[in-house]
Design a protein around this motif. Sequence first.
Motif, PDB file in Angstrom:
ATOM      1  N   GLN A 400      53.908  88.025   4.300  1.00 44.59           N
ATOM      2  CA  GLN A 400      55.050  87.540   3.537  1.00 44.59           C
ATOM      3  C   GLN A 400      55.287  86.044   3.746  1.00 44.59           C
ATOM      4  O   GLN A 400      55.902  85.381   2.921  1.00 44.59           O
ATOM      5  N   ARG A 401      54.733  85.504   4.811  1.00 40.84           N
ATOM      6  CA  ARG A 401      54.927  84.075   5.048  1.00 40.84           C
ATOM      7  C   ARG A 401      54.040  83.221   4.135  1.00 40.84           C
ATOM      8  O   ARG A 401      54.158  82.008   4.119  1.00 40.84           O
ATOM      9  N   LEU A 402      53.124  83.850   3.392  1.00 42.20           N
ATOM     10  CA  LEU A 402      52.331  83.096   2.438  1.00 42.20           C
ATOM     11  C   LEU A 402      53.148  82.701   1.216  1.00 42.20           C
ATOM     12  O   LEU A 402      52.722  81.878   0.420  1.00 42.20           O
ATOM     13  N   SER A 403      54.313  83.292   1.017  1.00 45.10           N
ATOM     14  CA  SER A 403      55.149  83.008  -0.143  1.00 45.10           C
ATOM     15  C   SER A 403      56.517  82.567   0.317  1.00 45.10           C
ATOM     16  O   SER A 403      57.045  83.097   1.291  1.00 45.10           O
ATOM     17  N   PRO A 404      57.144  81.614  -0.388  1.00 46.48           N
ATOM     18  CA  PRO A 404      58.485  81.199  -0.015  1.00 46.48           C
ATOM     19  C   PRO A 404      59.518  82.281  -0.276  1.00 46.48           C
ATOM     20  O   PRO A 404      60.654  82.174   0.171  1.00 46.48           O
ATOM     21  N   LEU A 405      59.129  83.345  -0.981  1.00 47.21           N
ATOM     22  CA  LEU A 405      60.077  84.395  -1.324  1.00 47.21           C
ATOM     23  C   LEU A 405      59.826  85.680  -0.558  1.00 47.21           C
ATOM     24  O   LEU A 405      60.377  86.714  -0.882  1.00 47.21           O
ATOM     25  N   GLY A 406      58.956  85.634   0.470  1.00 54.71           N
ATOM     26  CA  GLY A 406      58.668  86.849   1.212  1.00 54.71           C
ATOM     27  C   GLY A 406      58.013  87.868   0.311  1.00 54.71           C
ATOM     28  O   GLY A 406      57.076  87.588  -0.412  1.00 54.71           O
ATOM     29  N   ASN A 407      58.528  89.107   0.327  1.00 59.41           N
ATOM     30  CA  ASN A 407      57.918  90.168  -0.465  1.00 59.41           C
ATOM     31  C   ASN A 407      58.747  90.524  -1.685  1.00 59.41           C
ATOM     32  O   ASN A 407      58.693  91.638  -2.176  1.00 59.41           O
ATOM     33  N   SER A 408      59.548  89.591  -2.193  1.00 63.70           N
ATOM     34  CA  SER A 408      60.507  89.916  -3.241  1.00 63.70           C
ATOM     35  C   SER A 408      60.013  89.639  -4.648  1.00 63.70           C
ATOM     36  O   SER A 408      60.723  89.902  -5.604  1.00 63.70           O
ATOM     37  N   LEU A 409      58.810  89.094  -4.822  1.00 59.40           N
ATOM     38  CA  LEU A 409      58.309  88.826  -6.166  1.00 59.40           C
ATOM     39  C   LEU A 409      57.991  90.141  -6.881  1.00 59.40           C
ATOM     40  O   LEU A 409      57.407  91.053  -6.314  1.00 59.40           O
ATOM     41  N   VAL A 410      58.363  90.213  -8.146  1.00 59.14           N
ATOM     42  CA  VAL A 410      58.075  91.381  -8.962  1.00 59.14           C
ATOM     43  C   VAL A 410      57.352  90.915 -10.221  1.00 59.14           C
ATOM     44  O   VAL A 410      57.527  89.780 -10.672  1.00 59.14           O
ATOM     45  N   PRO A 411      56.507  91.771 -10.816  1.00 58.84           N
ATOM     46  CA  PRO A 411      55.765  91.363 -12.015  1.00 58.84           C
ATOM     47  C   PRO A 411      56.650  91.349 -13.250  1.00 58.84           C
ATOM     48  O   PRO A 411      57.630  92.086 -13.356  1.00 58.84           O
ATOM     49  N   GLY A 412      56.282  90.513 -14.206  1.00 61.15           N
ATOM     50  CA  GLY A 412      56.967  90.488 -15.482  1.00 61.15           C
ATOM     51  C   GLY A 412      56.539  91.653 -16.355  1.00 61.15           C
ATOM     52  O   GLY A 412      55.536  92.325 -16.093  1.00 61.15           O
ATOM     53  N   GLN A 413      57.286  91.890 -17.420  1.00 64.13           N
ATOM     54  CA  GLN A 413      56.988  92.972 -18.337  1.00 64.13           C
ATOM     55  C   GLN A 413      55.893  92.553 -19.319  1.00 64.13           C
ATOM     56  O   GLN A 413      55.792  91.394 -19.708  1.00 64.13           O
ATOM     57  N   ARG A 414      55.087  93.511 -19.719  1.00 63.87           N
ATOM     58  CA  ARG A 414      54.090  93.243 -20.756  1.00 63.87           C
ATOM     59  C   ARG A 414      54.787  93.092 -22.107  1.00 63.87           C
ATOM     60  O   ARG A 414      55.877  93.607 -22.319  1.00 63.87           O
ATOM     61  N   GLY A 415      54.135  92.397 -23.022  1.00 63.60           N
ATOM     62  CA  GLY A 415      54.690  92.216 -24.346  1.00 63.60           C
ATOM     63  C   GLY A 415      55.749  91.138 -24.441  1.00 63.60           C
ATOM     64  O   GLY A 415      56.538  91.124 -25.396  1.00 63.60           O
ATOM     65  N   GLN A 416      55.798  90.210 -23.465  1.00 68.87           N
ATOM     66  CA  GLN A 416      56.774  89.129 -23.504  1.00 68.87           C
ATOM     67  C   GLN A 416      56.456  88.149 -24.640  1.00 68.87           C
ATOM     68  O   GLN A 416      55.321  88.012 -25.069  1.00 68.87           O
ATOM     69  N   ARG A 417      57.502  87.450 -25.079  1.00 66.95           N
ATOM     70  CA  ARG A 417      57.364  86.416 -26.104  1.00 66.95           C
ATOM     71  C   ARG A 417      57.987  85.124 -25.557  1.00 66.95           C
ATOM     72  O   ARG A 417      59.173  85.099 -25.239  1.00 66.95           O
ATOM     73  N   PHE A 418      57.163  84.093 -25.460  1.00 64.10           N
ATOM     74  CA  PHE A 418      57.644  82.796 -25.002  1.00 64.10           C
ATOM     75  C   PHE A 418      58.013  81.980 -26.232  1.00 64.10           C
ATOM     76  O   PHE A 418      57.215  81.205 -26.765  1.00 64.10           O
ATOM     77  N   GLU A 419      59.242  82.174 -26.701  1.00 69.46           N
ATOM     78  CA  GLU A 419      59.755  81.514 -27.905  1.00 69.46           C
ATOM     79  C   GLU A 419      60.323  80.143 -27.516  1.00 69.46           C
ATOM     80  O   GLU A 419      61.376  80.059 -26.899  1.00 69.46           O
ATOM     81  N   THR A 420      59.632  79.087 -27.900  1.00 67.51           N
ATOM     82  CA  THR A 420      60.011  77.745 -27.488  1.00 67.51           C
ATOM     83  C   THR A 420      60.500  76.930 -28.681  1.00 67.51           C
ATOM     84  O   THR A 420      60.470  77.384 -29.829  1.00 67.51           O
ATOM     85  N   SER A 421      60.922  75.721 -28.415  1.00 66.26           N
ATOM     86  CA  SER A 421      61.319  74.798 -29.491  1.00 66.26           C
ATOM     87  C   SER A 421      60.148  74.420 -30.372  1.00 66.26           C
ATOM     88  O   SER A 421      60.329  73.902 -31.475  1.00 66.26           O
ATOM     89  N   LEU A 422      58.901  74.683 -29.903  1.00 73.16           N
ATOM     90  CA  LEU A 422      57.696  74.373 -30.669  1.00 73.16           C
ATOM     91  C   LEU A 422      57.054  75.623 -31.255  1.00 73.16           C
ATOM     92  O   LEU A 422      55.925  75.573 -31.741  1.00 73.16           O
ATOM     93  N   GLY A 423      57.758  76.738 -31.191  1.00 71.30           N
ATOM     94  CA  GLY A 423      57.233  77.985 -31.718  1.00 71.30           C
ATOM     95  C   GLY A 423      56.778  78.922 -30.620  1.00 71.30           C
ATOM     96  O   GLY A 423      56.963  78.671 -29.424  1.00 71.30           O
ATOM     97  N   LEU A 424      56.163  80.019 -31.038  1.00 74.09           N
ATOM     98  CA  LEU A 424      55.688  81.030 -30.092  1.00 74.09           C
ATOM     99  C   LEU A 424      54.409  80.549 -29.409  1.00 74.09           C
ATOM    100  O   LEU A 424      53.491  80.047 -30.064  1.00 74.09           O
ATOM    101  N   VAL A 425      54.340  80.718 -28.078  1.00 67.16           N
ATOM    102  CA  VAL A 425      53.232  80.202 -27.276  1.00 67.16           C
ATOM    103  C   VAL A 425      52.671  81.326 -26.408  1.00 67.16           C
ATOM    104  O   VAL A 425      53.423  82.126 -25.851  1.00 67.16           O
ATOM    105  N   THR A 426      51.340  81.385 -26.305  1.00 66.85           N
ATOM    106  CA  THR A 426      50.676  82.290 -25.355  1.00 66.85           C
ATOM    107  C   THR A 426      50.654  81.623 -23.991  1.00 66.85           C
ATOM    108  O   THR A 426      50.199  80.486 -23.854  1.00 66.85           O
ATOM    109  N   VAL A 427      51.141  82.337 -22.962  1.00 69.85           N
ATOM    110  CA  VAL A 427      51.246  81.764 -21.622  1.00 69.85           C
ATOM    111  C   VAL A 427      50.466  82.625 -20.624  1.00 69.85           C
ATOM    112  O   VAL A 427      50.508  83.858 -20.670  1.00 69.85           O
TER     113      VAL A 427
END
Length: 551
Positions: A400-427
């Motif tokens: 856990q010391r390899l991360s500044p957040l210990g073991n608290s990171l969780v994965p994001g959900q699939r199917g996300q949309r990054f809707e920006t001021s420049l339109g939809l972007v693949t990230v």
Amino acid sequence: MPQFLGSPPLPMTAKAPPHRWPWGNLGWVGLSGLLMAMALPPLSGWPLAWVALVPLWWVVVGSGGWRAAAGYGLLWGIVYYGLSLVWITHLHPLMWMGIPWAGSIAIALAAWGIITLWGSVCIALWGAGLWWMARRWPDAVLWRVLAATALWCLVETLRNYSPLDWSPLGLTQSPNNLWILHWARLSGPTTLTALLVAVNGLWAEAVSSQGFRLGRLGLPQNVRGGRRHVIGLGVGLLILSHGLGWVIYQRATPANPDQALTLGLVQGNVPTREKLTPAGIRQAMTTYTEGYQALAAQGVDAVITPEGALPVIWRAGDPLVAALKQTVAQTGVPLWLGTFAPVEGEPRHYTQSLLELRPDDSGLDEPRFSDRYHARYNKVQLVPLGEYIPFEPVLGRIIQRLSPLGNSLVPGQRGQRFETSLGLVTVGICYESAYSRLFRQQTRQGASFIVTASNNDPYPPGMMAQHHAFDVLRAVESDRWAVRVTNTGLSGLVDNHGRTQWIGPPQIALSHAVTLDRLQTQTPYIRWGDWLLPLLVGGSVLLGWPLLKKR
């Protein structure tokens, strides 16, 4: 007698003698793995990949039993994955985190060994499968090549659904063999793997067989000069694949000047061992703020920072968060910031995120948090041991010391949309570059270009070259321009044909503006996914059914 390289298969009624692991066979397998590793970046000897599997195939088919065949596959994987992933050992030294020197070495070697062994086990399964097919149907040369190709593609695809995956065969052709890379537009990475395995398999069968028969996909029929026919098929497939790849490469997508964008990239070059200290956080804040302001003054449409550029929790009340929002408001250019953000409804859990900050709050819905942002992408494919901890009761206190957040990171959900001021972007964030399906899902929704944000510290330039090669693959298969911004390198810009338009030097701080085109095309892979894999597997079963009945 023991089965050596090129020996004819034993009859099914014969009892296989104990295998003695001939040194010659071990040497051939080791050479095979070495040649394939040399085809990968940073050496990028991509022509080697079209012959590198031949010695492995020879030895496996001539093995004295399935255990020996699996052992040869395991050895090949240890050489290939071990060499291609040796950069993982650069995790050491970790003494800056208070870990003893011996513990630091152990962690680095364990991480290297685990991912190497996982890939090697998969090749061992393939080796056992190829041996079994060769023993059951020794005359079915063409069918065996088809079935072994399907098996390799199946194993590689299944491994890509696991938390650990790197160095697929298709990576050997990136970033230089652009004609072959364009086959990935048809069915993604599986297309490249299938071509490589099939060509190698045809040549291996031609050289290793002793007067085999060549019939309709293996139905017995004496053919004079069968070896020459199979070699000719291998040469023909190699030439045809490059020729058709050139045709696909030449089909340029028309550019629309009205859809061009200029984006600013900031490569901060702040080492992790410094960035996770109070002084390092201040240095990161200064470096990325100054880079953002300099690029904004050049008139870019947005500025992008790498993964974890601001290594703090993004929440209201933090003075760094407030200062950065004020800078964006005064400067007037959107900022895409790599940082850590809390999960809605779970304030003790966080995601590795890319946030878009705009100069004002217009257009925002009622915010869920008082620390507003306009768009957010949360990393889906987390790095084992670095961002989450398997076997936490055993490893948690150390890892856990390899991360500044210990073991608290969780994965994001699939199917996300990054809707920006420049339109939809693949990230994609860092490790996700190896998982093409994550990019396909976003691009299919209508994203017009790709952004990957990575840290890449403390790894050497060899690893950075492999990471860049993954982004080239993602750009080609989706027909999108790809922007890559990292902490330590290699940051760059790749066009939709895989041509690197700009790449920055590693391990220095820099700010750079790039111009790209936004596209809305959909390749067969983006539209239909990996349709080739079920076709290969189904075709192998269907065409092999008469052989099974006959047997």
